[in-house]
Design an enzyme around this catalytic site. Structure first.
Site, PDB file in Angstrom:
ATOM      1  N   GLY A 148       0.751  -1.107  -0.026  1.00  0.00           N
ATOM      2  CA  GLY A 148       0.052  -0.095  -0.058  1.00  0.00           C
ATOM      3  C   GLY A 148       0.985   1.168  -0.087  1.00  0.00           C
ATOM      4  O   GLY A 148       2.049   1.219   0.405  1.00  0.00           O
ATOM      5  N   CYS A 149       0.322   2.463  -0.466  1.00  0.00           N
ATOM      6  CA  CYS A 149       1.250   3.599  -0.341  1.00  0.00           C
ATOM      7  C   CYS A 149       1.534   3.948   1.021  1.00  0.00           C
ATOM      8  O   CYS A 149       2.713   4.571   1.157  1.00  0.00           O
ATOM      9  CB  CYS A 149       0.226   4.685  -0.901  1.00  0.00           C
ATOM     10  SG  CYS A 149      -1.458   4.828  -0.481  1.00  0.00           S
ATOM     11  N   PHE A 150       0.777   4.214   1.730  1.00  0.00           N
ATOM     12  CA  PHE A 150       0.982   4.530   3.336  1.00  0.00           C
ATOM     13  C   PHE A 150       2.250   3.618   3.724  1.00  0.00           C
ATOM     14  O   PHE A 150       3.150   4.031   4.415  1.00  0.00           O
ATOM     15  CB  PHE A 150       0.026   4.861   3.921  1.00  0.00           C
ATOM     16  CG  PHE A 150      -1.038   5.886   4.025  1.00  0.00           C
ATOM     17  CD1 PHE A 150      -0.619   7.072   4.178  1.00  0.00           C
ATOM     18  CD2 PHE A 150      -2.301   5.595   4.137  1.00  0.00           C
ATOM     19  CE1 PHE A 150      -1.237   8.324   4.032  1.00  0.00           C
ATOM     20  CE2 PHE A 150      -3.134   6.862   3.631  1.00  0.00           C
ATOM     21  CZ  PHE A 150      -2.774   8.045   3.786  1.00  0.00           C
ATOM     22  N   ALA A 151       1.833   2.420   3.577  1.00  0.00           N
ATOM     23  CA  ALA A 151       2.844   1.328   4.097  1.00  0.00           C
ATOM     24  C   ALA A 151       4.139   1.601   3.425  1.00  0.00           C
ATOM     25  O   ALA A 151       4.963   1.337   4.089  1.00  0.00           O
ATOM     26  CB  ALA A 151       2.217  -0.129   3.890  1.00  0.00           C
ATOM     27  N   THR A 152       4.152   1.961   2.063  1.00  0.00           N
ATOM     28  CA  THR A 152       5.526   1.909   1.382  1.00  0.00           C
ATOM     29  C   THR A 152       6.371   3.094   2.177  1.00  0.00           C
ATOM     30  O   THR A 152       7.415   2.804   2.578  1.00  0.00           O
ATOM     31  CB  THR A 152       5.333   2.173  -0.035  1.00  0.00           C
ATOM     32  OG1 THR A 152       4.684   1.042  -0.561  1.00  0.00           O
ATOM     33  CG2 THR A 152       6.636   2.659  -0.824  1.00  0.00           C
TER      34      THR A 152
END
Length: 345
Positions: A148-152
């Site tokens: 995911g974008c936030f996770a990255t």
């Protein structure tokens, strides 16, 4: 390598088209949609005129396997659970941009996504596609679960601290802000212009679906990892994520040591750029690129470290990292087709 894109009309799918159409070694052979079968892609996205002649096709695995070697799934959560097993059984490799195969434990997926999980057989096959930390596994993978974008942004920011046990595991606070394209193409009340413009929304406080994939990686890096405090905000820009991480240092450390730690760990990570001490990035400085820029600060008074990471949520947070992972699967240089200078201003 010949590739197909399923879910080509969403923002993630369109960004994949932009990148893959200009890629020197990947060739798009088909694009697929659930709702716009038979339409030309330029009817929805006129900016693609002169570049593409594709008509959106129905999703037929038998037809796809005759043309493609690899399939990108840019579909909402719950869709690739059904499609991916069929694609893998047909001998295709899959890069999945949804969250359906990120979690090892199916019950955790179901708790956070409120949808039926994939079977453990296929969850075990999936490799979590955080490119900078999973290169070897991705190269061997048939199924890559794109993060995911936030996770990255969060994981790239925190990895050096957690892996080296520098911070107190129960002290992690993450304040994350995203542009509205991260909410997807389908209109929502929060993304409606009068609600978004000149405003700031907090949403899914400590309930965002990227939390479990972050915690899963943290436990893998440090068995003492604890649940994190994680809040997300919607900001009135189209692209970009800024993650600000706060954590308490376990023992005294000089800022030069912390900066050197990040610099050394990411010295061979082309897309991670560590800023000089005291300099922090902004989202505009990575817009349209696959870079993650990281700035580091340390407050000796509170013994807390502050790490700021920025990415373009459509690039490093989605399509860019998906192509980076596809490069690894194809045994290409991971930078191939991704060396775009950020768009500025």
């Amino acid at each position: 390598m010949k590739v197909a894109i399923i879910g080509a009309t969403g923002y993630g799918g369109i960004e994949l088209i932009r990148l893959l159409q200009q890629h020197p070694y990947f060739s798009i052979v088909s694009i697929h949609s659930f709702s716009q079968v038979g339409e030309h892609i330029t009817s929805s996205y006129p900016h693609l005129r002169r570049f593409l002649v594709y008509t959106l096709q129905e999703i037929d695995v038998e037809s796809i396997k005759k043309e493609a070697d690899l399939v990108f799934l840019a579909t909402p959560a719950g869709v690739s659970v059904k499609l991916t097993p069929l694609l893998l059984k047909a001998g295709l490799k899959v890069i999945d941009l949804s969250g359906d195969f990120r979690m090892v434990n199916p019950s955790i997926y179901e708790m956070w996504y409120k949808k039926p999980a994939a079977s453990e057989e296929f969850l075990q096959q999936a490799v979590y596609g955080l490119s900078e930390w999973k290169r070897d596994e991705i190269q061997q993978a048939k199924l890559v679960a794109n993060p995911g974008c936030f996770a990255t942004a969060t994981l790239l920011a925190i990895a050096p601290l957690m892996r080296n046990k520098i911070i107190e595991e129960n002290s992690i606070i993450i304040d994350a802000k995203s542009g509205v394209s991260g909410a997807g193409k389908t209109p929502t009340h929060a993304a409606h212009f009068p609600e978004l413009y000149d405003n700031l929304h907090i949403y899914k406080v400590n309930e965002h679906q990227h939390i479990p994939e972050i915690e899963q990686m943290l436990i893998g890096w440090n068995e003492q990892a604890k649940p994190i405090t994680f809040s997300t905000h919607l900001i009135p820009v189209s692209r970009g994520i800024m993650v600000t991480l706060y954590a308490k240092i376990r023992k005294y450390v000089q800022i030069e040591e912390l900066h050197n730690l990040y610099t050394n760990i990411y010295k061979n990570a082309y897309f991670v750029r560590i800023r000089p001490y005291g300099e922090f990035p902004s989202i505009k400085e990575v817009r349209g690129s696959n870079y993650c820029d990281i700035g580091i600060g340390y407050d000796e008074r509170t013994k807390r470290i502050t790490v700021v990471a920025v990415i373009d949520n459509m690039m490093k947070g989605a399509a860019g990292q998906a192509v980076q992972n596809a490069n690894l699967v194809a045994r290409l240089d991971e930078k191939t087709g991704l060396q775009y200078i950020p768009i500025y201003p």
